[in-house]
Design an enzyme around this catalytic site. Structure first.
Site, PDB file in Angstrom:
ATOM      1  N   ARG A   1      80.594 -14.487 -20.117  1.00  0.00           N
ATOM      2  CA  ARG A   1      79.923 -15.635 -19.487  1.00  0.00           C
ATOM      3  C   ARG A   1      80.887 -16.800 -19.271  1.00  0.00           C
ATOM      4  NH1 ARG A   1      78.109 -15.183 -24.818  1.00  0.00           N
ATOM      5  NH2 ARG A   1      78.522 -16.969 -26.190  1.00  0.00           N
ATOM      6  N   ASP A   2      80.336 -17.860 -18.636  1.00  0.00           N
ATOM      7  CA  ASP A   2      80.967 -19.174 -18.488  1.00  0.00           C
ATOM      8  C   ASP A   2      82.182 -19.174 -17.563  1.00  0.00           C
ATOM      9  OD1 ASP A   2      79.124 -19.643 -20.539  1.00  0.00           O
ATOM     10  OD2 ASP A   2      80.640 -19.529 -22.113  1.00  0.00           O
TER      11      ASP A   2
ATOM     12  N   ASP B   1      75.376 -27.402 -22.633  1.00  0.00           N
ATOM     13  CA  ASP B   1      76.686 -27.377 -21.974  1.00  0.00           C
ATOM     14  C   ASP B   1      76.716 -28.083 -20.614  1.00  0.00           C
ATOM     15  OD1 ASP B   1      76.641 -25.508 -23.983  1.00  0.00           O
ATOM     16  OD2 ASP B   1      77.452 -23.875 -22.788  1.00  0.00           O
TER      17      ASP B   1
ATOM     18  N   TRP C   1      65.362 -30.492 -22.853  1.00  0.00           N
ATOM     19  CA  TRP C   1      66.609 -30.172 -23.556  1.00  0.00           C
ATOM     20  C   TRP C   1      67.780 -30.079 -22.590  1.00  0.00           C
ATOM     21  CZ3 TRP C   1      68.494 -28.457 -28.431  1.00  0.00           C
ATOM     22  CH2 TRP C   1      69.660 -27.687 -28.393  1.00  0.00           C
TER      23      TRP C   1
ATOM     24  N   TRP D   1      65.845 -25.470 -27.004  1.00  0.00           N
ATOM     25  CA  TRP D   1      66.592 -24.614 -26.083  1.00  0.00           C
ATOM     26  C   TRP D   1      65.666 -23.559 -25.478  1.00  0.00           C
ATOM     27  CZ3 TRP D   1      67.629 -19.458 -25.570  1.00  0.00           C
ATOM     28  CH2 TRP D   1      68.737 -19.087 -24.794  1.00  0.00           C
TER      29      TRP D   1
ATOM     30  N   GLN E   1      73.267 -27.241 -18.716  1.00  0.00           N
ATOM     31  CA  GLN E   1      72.259 -26.325 -19.217  1.00  0.00           C
ATOM     32  C   GLN E   1      71.013 -27.125 -19.588  1.00  0.00           C
ATOM     33  OE1 GLN E   1      72.885 -22.419 -20.001  1.00  0.00           O
ATOM     34  NE2 GLN E   1      73.458 -23.368 -18.070  1.00  0.00           N
TER      35      GLN E   1
ATOM     36  N   SER F   1      75.988 -20.973 -18.312  1.00  0.00           N
ATOM     37  CA  SER F   1      77.037 -21.914 -17.915  1.00  0.00           C
ATOM     38  C   SER F   1      77.969 -21.357 -16.846  1.00  0.00           C
ATOM     39  CB  SER F   1      77.856 -22.326 -19.131  1.00  0.00           C
ATOM     40  OG  SER F   1      77.082 -23.097 -20.006  1.00  0.00           O
TER      41      SER F   1
END
Length: 708
Positions: free
Chosen positions: A421-422, A301, A298, A325, A317, A358
């Site tokens: 996050r991110d 992002d 899988w 996922w 990801q 991410s």
């Protein structure tokens, strides 16, 4: 239950041979199984349903609004999620006689012994029962095998009843494969392990889609263990996952599995090779031919997109061990032209701080973080460690991204809010510092600055209405004028704000706009350190059933900020490098009101319309795209977007891959990436117009695969 270590057990191969011989010996004398119900028909047959939960017949897998259901056999099962968790009812079998020692079944869904039950009844009384495994948020919709010992009920008339009286979360039950049998389920063995001396590049692990997930740990002396869950095949696999162990070559690793049935061949089947186990790699039936996909497993992002010394680095990801996922790691691929990609080993694996969510990457040209050790400028990755709680960390590379080291001082930013996050970083030259955008919660984002990437200072919080997660915050020259930069802040669905930034505060010019209008676009990211260009790649949310890979990246596009009547607006066009895929060209001038031809499997199509006062419809291998001058809208499948003529003309451009059509209009004013199944036998191409709209020209380019 007792935990058995590999040191206290005979060699695995001996145990498997012994168990197999025993099972075969039993099977030779066992009476054949009696199927009570396999739920493969269109109706329940002689079974009786009450209420609304079970409908008129078996479900065909996952129902609307439900997490993916797995672990059932065939195509049908009992699934009481019909209409959601609020539905209730019962499903009862006709009477049958108990003629075998055990009744075996597959069961999943919610865990509630009072309101969610699979029951065995004798004379109307419940004598056996079972419920699902889930009683808290999260969980899994996988069905698992279970059994009742019914030797004491031999010869009696019985009935099975499935009950759903629950209405809250996990208020449903899944059942399949109810069978009478004389063979017990294999016992589970715990803590199994084996050692492997690494002589080759890859360890290959057998995967069976829908199998029960097992926890596997691979450990090597002096190395961070790799721990992940995997649908480990107990017999013949559907496909092979792999982990690159070239950095550990010469070491002896220990591979442990938390639990396995005693007859499983999964652990013994793990082997090592110098090439991954893949038949027809990049030639699989549904493999996109010019959109990036991972070799196996899988992806979602895009992460850490950075350009350094002629190479575009695309991290993403990644679940290396499953079609769905999970096990979030940073996959890694590089390209010199944004078209042809080479996959490298996983850059960041999960660790005790959490899975690797991410983030971004930059070239630290001035070595602000102090990570440089050699002649190369360090690449620094900022990532979210998705543990409890979510925190932000750094990793760095001094060998052009080939190997990565996590900073010992992590986390560089502790928990701020919810699942923050991110992080996305950009260099702000006027004040010689880094600017980092971070998603906090809901529609709220934060902007930080840092001199060294290790110490962050919050500057402000800002909302993008209707948008969440995966921010990018960057300057873009207005109308190509570098002396007039505007700053753009966008989130995961493409909602963006344009405004001014003075190094401390971002002030938007107005309400948010949308930079894309497709159904296959999310969590896009812009490359860092590309001179003079803004290049973006999104995640195209698209399943690939039956394949050993899942999801794909969208086409790379080049973005510009232009003055329009609606204010500064982001335009997106396919990167010029995609022209290298053109292998043929046919041009058709002034075909008037209609055009029909044969389309290549992989194609780029450009249509120019004039006199746009009516309608136009494109048929791209069965995918319909329409333009209506009265509304000024382009419509494809369930999506639509406004596109007004420029100089009396409308220009449409489409890229057709195996499961997608990327639409562009009027030099980037329209950006609509669409994912959809496409019939491989359909090679139709047509353009029809009405109401005065004319077709000026059609350019048809046959494209070659980027994998060949």
């Amino acid at each position: 239950m007792p935990v058995l270590s590999s040191q206290r057990l005979p060699p695995l191969s001996s145990r498997i041979r012994a168990v197999t011989s025993f099972v075969l010996a039993l099977a030779a004398f066992a009476a054949p199984d009696i199927v009570i119900a396999d739920f493969e028909g269109p109706t329940y047959g002689a079974w009786t349903a009450t209420g609304t939960a079970f409908g008129s017949g078996p479900a065909r897998g996952t129902l609307s609004g439900q997490m993916a259901v797995s672990g059932f056999t065939g195509k049908g099962l009992v699934n009481s999620f019909l209409g959601g968790d609020g539905a209730t009812g019962t499903l009862s079998s006709p009477p049958f006689r108990i003629e075998r020692k055990y009744i075996r079944f597959l069961i999943g869904g919610g865990k509630d012994v009072d309101r969610l039950r699979l029951e065995l009844l004798i004379d109307g009384q419940v004598v056996r029962g079972a419920t699902g495994p889930n009683d808290r948020p999260g969980g899994s919709e996988a069905l698992e095998p279970a059994e009742w010992d019914v030797r004491d009920l031999a010869g009696q008339s019985a009935q099975i009843r499935i009950v759903d009286e629950a209405t809250g979360g996990w208020g449903h039950i899944n059942v399949d494969g109810i069978v009478q049998t004389d063979q017990r389920l294999p016992k589970l063995l715990y803590g199994l392990g084996r050692t492997i001396e690494l002589k080759k590049r890859y360890l290959n692990l057998p995967v069976k889609s829908g199998a029960k997930k097992r926890w596997v740990t691979i450990s090597a002396p002096g190395e961070e263990p790799r721990r992940f869950d995997i649908e480990l095949a107990e017999g013949k696999p559907d496909w092979w996952a792999f982990t690159d162990v070239s950095a550990w070559k010469g070491k002896t690793v220990t591979v442990r599995v938390d639990e396995l049935p005693e007859d499983s061949k999964g652990l013994a089947a793990i082997d090592q090779t110098d090439a991954i186990k893949a038949k027809d790699l990049y030639r699989e039936a549904l493999r996109p031919q010019f959109h990036f996909t991972s070799r196996r497993g899988w992806l979602n992002d895009p992460n850490g997109m950075v350009f350094y010394k002629g190479e575009y680095h695309l991290f993403y990801q990644h679940n290396p061990y499953g079609w769905g996922w999970g096990n979030m790691s940073w996959g890694h691929a590089v390209s010199r032209d944004l078209v042809h990609w080479k996959e490298l080993p996983v850059a960041l694996h999960p660790d005790p701080s959490g899975t690797m969510y991410s983030g971004s990457a930059v070239v630290d040209w001035k070595d602000t973080a102090g990570f440089k050790t050699g002649s190369e400028d360090p690449l620094v990755a900022l990532y979210t460690a998705a543990g409890r709680p979510f925190t932000q960390g750094l990793a760095y590379s001094n060998d052009r991204g080939r190997t990565w080291t996590k900073y010992r001082g992590n986390p560089v930013l502790g928990h701020v809010a919810a699942e923050n996050r991110d992080p996305k970083a950009v260099w702000y030259e006027p004040q010689k510092k880094w600017i980092v955008s971070l998603f906090l919660d809901g529609e709220e984002f934060a902007i930080y600055d840092s001199k060294d990437l290790k110490t962050w200072r919050e500057l402000q919080r800002i909302r993008i209405p209707g948008t969440a997660e995966c921010p990018s915050f960057l300057p873009m020259p207005l109308d190509g004028d570098a002396s007039r930069p505007k700053w753009v802040l966008f989130g995961a669905n493409g909602g963006y704000l344009v405004g001014d930034f003075d190094g401390t505060r971002f002030v938007p010019d107005g309400p948010p706009k949308r930079m894309q209008h497709g159904n296959a676009w999310y969590a896009a990211q812009v490359f860092s350190d590309v001179p003079g260009r803004t290049i973006l790649i999104p995640w195209a949310q698209l399943d690939f059933p039956g394949m050993p890979f899942n999801q794909m990246m969208g086409l790379p596009v080049e973005q510009t900020l232009r003055t329009t009547a609606a204010g500064p607006t982001v335009f997106s066009v396919p990167v010029r490098e995609l022209a290298s895929l053109r292998r043929s060209h046919r041009k058709f001038d002034a075909p008037a009101s209609g055009f029909t031809n044969k389309c290549d499997e992989l194609a780029e199509v450009e249509v120019v319309l004039s006199g746009v006062s009516g309608r136009c419809e494109l048929n791209l291998r069965g995918v319909k795209v329409s333009y209506d001058a009265s509304t000024g809208e382009v419509v494809c499948l369930d999506r639509k977007a406004t596109l007004r003529p420029v100089g009396g003309k409308v220009r449409l451009r489409a890229f057709v891959d195996r499961r997608s059509v990327d639409l562009f209009g009027n030099d980037g004013a329209l950006y609509m990436p669409m994912g959809t199944p496409i019939d491989p036998a359909n090679r139709s191409l047509s353009v029809t117009t009405s109401g005065g709209t004319k077709v000026d020209s059609v350019d048809l380019y046959g494209l070659r695969s980027s994998w060949r």
